[in-house]
Design a protein around this motif. Structure first.
Motif, PDB file in Angstrom:
ATOM      1  N   UNK A   3       0.895  -1.193   0.036  1.00  0.00           N
ATOM      2  CA  UNK A   3      -0.035   0.135   0.035  1.00  0.00           C
ATOM      3  C   UNK A   3       0.863   1.316   0.121  1.00  0.00           C
ATOM      4  N   UNK A   4       1.980   1.129   0.780  1.00  0.00           N
ATOM      5  CA  UNK A   4       2.629   2.273   0.879  1.00  0.00           C
ATOM      6  C   UNK A   4       3.546   2.656  -0.484  1.00  0.00           C
ATOM      7  N   UNK A  17       2.354   7.310  -6.588  1.00  0.00           N
ATOM      8  CA  UNK A  17       1.250   8.094  -7.191  1.00  0.00           C
ATOM      9  C   UNK A  17       0.282   7.080  -8.033  1.00  0.00           C
ATOM     10  N   UNK A  18       0.138   5.888  -7.506  1.00  0.00           N
ATOM     11  CA  UNK A  18      -0.779   5.037  -8.361  1.00  0.00           C
ATOM     12  C   UNK A  18      -1.947   5.001  -7.709  1.00  0.00           C
ATOM     13  N   UNK A  19      -2.442   5.663  -6.676  1.00  0.00           N
ATOM     14  CA  UNK A  19      -3.605   5.506  -6.057  1.00  0.00           C
ATOM     15  C   UNK A  19      -4.256   6.980  -6.129  1.00  0.00           C
ATOM     16  N   UNK A  20      -5.651   6.700  -6.451  1.00  0.00           N
ATOM     17  CA  UNK A  20      -6.516   7.804  -6.554  1.00  0.00           C
ATOM     18  C   UNK A  20      -7.584   7.601  -5.717  1.00  0.00           C
ATOM     19  N   UNK A  21      -7.945   8.868  -5.063  1.00  0.00           N
ATOM     20  CA  UNK A  21      -9.254   9.006  -4.312  1.00  0.00           C
ATOM     21  C   UNK A  21     -10.230   9.898  -4.686  1.00  0.00           C
ATOM     22  N   UNK A  41     -14.253   7.205  -3.276  1.00  0.00           N
ATOM     23  CA  UNK A  41     -13.824   5.984  -4.335  1.00  0.00           C
ATOM     24  C   UNK A  41     -12.274   5.965  -4.457  1.00  0.00           C
ATOM     25  N   UNK A  42     -11.886   4.833  -3.903  1.00  0.00           N
ATOM     26  CA  UNK A  42     -10.388   4.544  -4.156  1.00  0.00           C
ATOM     27  C   UNK A  42      -9.954   3.653  -5.444  1.00  0.00           C
ATOM     28  N   UNK A  43      -9.074   3.884  -6.084  1.00  0.00           N
ATOM     29  CA  UNK A  43      -8.663   3.274  -7.244  1.00  0.00           C
ATOM     30  C   UNK A  43      -7.168   3.163  -7.423  1.00  0.00           C
ATOM     31  N   UNK A  44      -6.644   1.966  -7.929  1.00  0.00           N
ATOM     32  CA  UNK A  44      -5.535   1.885  -8.261  1.00  0.00           C
ATOM     33  C   UNK A  44      -5.309   2.000  -9.794  1.00  0.00           C
TER      34      UNK A  44
END
Length: 111
Positions: free
Chosen positions: A30-31, A37-41, A58-61
């Motif tokens: 996760x870290x 910068x591969x996680x978007x909220x 909404x959380x996306x990878x």
């Protein structure tokens, strides 16, 4: 891609939610994804692992511009059971009122 709803009882941090929603296997992964910068909220890149999420987030990878996994935070139903406590690995199966306080591990070691 269908994004599943994940019910949580209280606000939850981004790193915890990634694990709780089974989007990653470990906090280390996760870290790495968050700092990479591969996680978007809600469609915006998020680099804070401790960002507090609430219902509707909404959380996306994302990998190479494509969403590879995601989940949506929703409130836990009042009559349903859900837990986002990382220390609560017993969930609804443990009943303290009927627990056997006289359990002897030596007695059961070779069973």
């Amino acid at each position: 891609m269908q994004i599943p709803d994940i019910p949580v009882r209280d606000d939850i941090r981004l790193g915890q939610f990634l694990k709780f929603a089974n989007l990653v296997e470990t906090g280390g992964i996760a870290k790495e994804l968050i700092t990479g910068e591969q996680v978007q909220v809600n469609g915006t890149v998020e680099t804070r692992r401790g960002k507090v999420l609430g219902p509707g987030d909404e959380v996306t990878i994302v990998d190479a511009g494509q969403i590879v996994a995601g989940a949506r935070v929703v409130e836990c139903p009042e009559n349903g059971s859900c837990s986002n406590d990382p220390d609560d690995d017993l969930g609804d199966y443990f009943d303290e009122a009927t627990a056997d306080d006289d359990f002897d591990p030596e007695k059961w070691r070779n069973v």
